[in-house]
Design an enzyme around this catalytic site. Structure first.
Site, PDB file in Angstrom:
ATOM      1  N   ILE A   1       0.866  -1.166   0.000  1.00 29.19           N
ATOM      2  CA  ILE A   1       0.000   0.000   0.000  1.00 29.19           C
ATOM      3  C   ILE A   1       0.907   1.221   0.000  1.00 29.19           C
ATOM      4  CG2 ILE A   1      -1.974  -1.111   1.128  1.00 29.19           C
ATOM      5  CD1 ILE A   1      -1.250   0.269   3.713  1.00 29.19           C
ATOM      6  N   ASP A   2       0.361   2.331  -0.462  1.00 23.98           N
ATOM      7  CA  ASP A   2       1.154   3.562  -0.483  1.00 23.98           C
ATOM      8  C   ASP A   2       1.673   3.855   0.921  1.00 23.98           C
ATOM      9  OD1 ASP A   2       0.489   3.811  -3.147  1.00 23.98           O
ATOM     10  OD2 ASP A   2      -1.163   5.201  -2.768  1.00 23.98           O
ATOM     11  N   LYS A   3       2.872   4.403   1.011  1.00 21.15           N
ATOM     12  CA  LYS A   3       3.499   4.590   2.317  1.00 21.15           C
ATOM     13  C   LYS A   3       2.723   5.533   3.222  1.00 21.15           C
ATOM     14  CE  LYS A   3       6.831   8.134   0.977  1.00 21.15           C
ATOM     15  NZ  LYS A   3       8.235   8.466   0.881  1.00 21.15           N
TER      16      LYS A   3
ATOM     17  N   THR B   1      -0.657   5.652   3.232  1.00 24.90           N
ATOM     18  CA  THR B   1      -1.988   5.089   3.418  1.00 24.90           C
ATOM     19  C   THR B   1      -1.968   4.284   4.707  1.00 24.90           C
ATOM     20  OG1 THR B   1      -2.412   4.962   1.047  1.00 24.90           O
ATOM     21  CG2 THR B   1      -3.718   3.525   2.443  1.00 24.90           C
TER      22      THR B   1
END
Length: 168
Positions: free
Chosen positions: A4-6, A8
């Site tokens: 997941i995006d850092k 998020t």
């Protein structure tokens, strides 16, 4: 197992060993894992739910961001610009200038929810990469502007949370 995006928040899945990682990775590959996200997005929706489809690929202007490319009829999948992506969304709660939505991923592309929501005119709240870090809806009255800026300060990232992760 998935990324997941850092910036998020939410659930991650970590495999205990290589055998478990292989089984889980296969489930992600065939899209059998249930993934639900909660996102606070700018604006209100006319409908209560919907589906966003569009090929997602890197932007030609800025390699750090992704964008939607149109599906070209008659062109084989491997020759299309971007990769096929599908996001199903539904409204959880309306707050006037922003809306809490739940997004179910049918595919799992990099920045998929962020790109799809921006594409339909509802970027994620405080998402600096995709244009959600400015007051996009509402008034420019001083009290409202200060309230939104305080919210940006309290949530110094995009408002996206990995809510449910279902797997065998």
């Amino acid at each position: 197992v998935p990324r997941i995006d850092k910036v998020t928040s939410g659930l991650l899945l970590v495999a205990k060993n290589e055998a478990a990682q292989t089984v889980l990775a296969k489930q992600f590959f065939v899209h059998s894992i249930e993934r639900l996200y909660r996102a606070l997005v700018w604006g209100d929706f006319a409908e209560d739910s919907g589906t966003i489809e569009g090929n997602i690929g890197r932007s030609m202007q800025d390699r750090r961001v992704f964008c939607i490319y149109p599906h070209e009829d008659g062109v084989p999948e491997e020759e299309q610009k971007g990769k096929h992506a599908v996001t199903h969304w539904r409204v959880v709660e309306r707050f006037g200038y922003v809306t809490l939505v739940e997004c179910r991923l049918e595919t799992g592309r990099t920045h998929q929810i962020r790109v799809h929501m921006k594409h339909i005119g509802h970027p994620l709240f405080n998402d600096s990469m995709y244009g959600g870090n400015a007051i996009l809806k509402g008034t420019t009255f001083t009290h409202y502007k200060q309230f939104v800026e305080n919210c940006f300060h309290l949530l110094p990232r995009q408002a996206l949370h990995a809510w449910v992760l279902g797997f065998e």
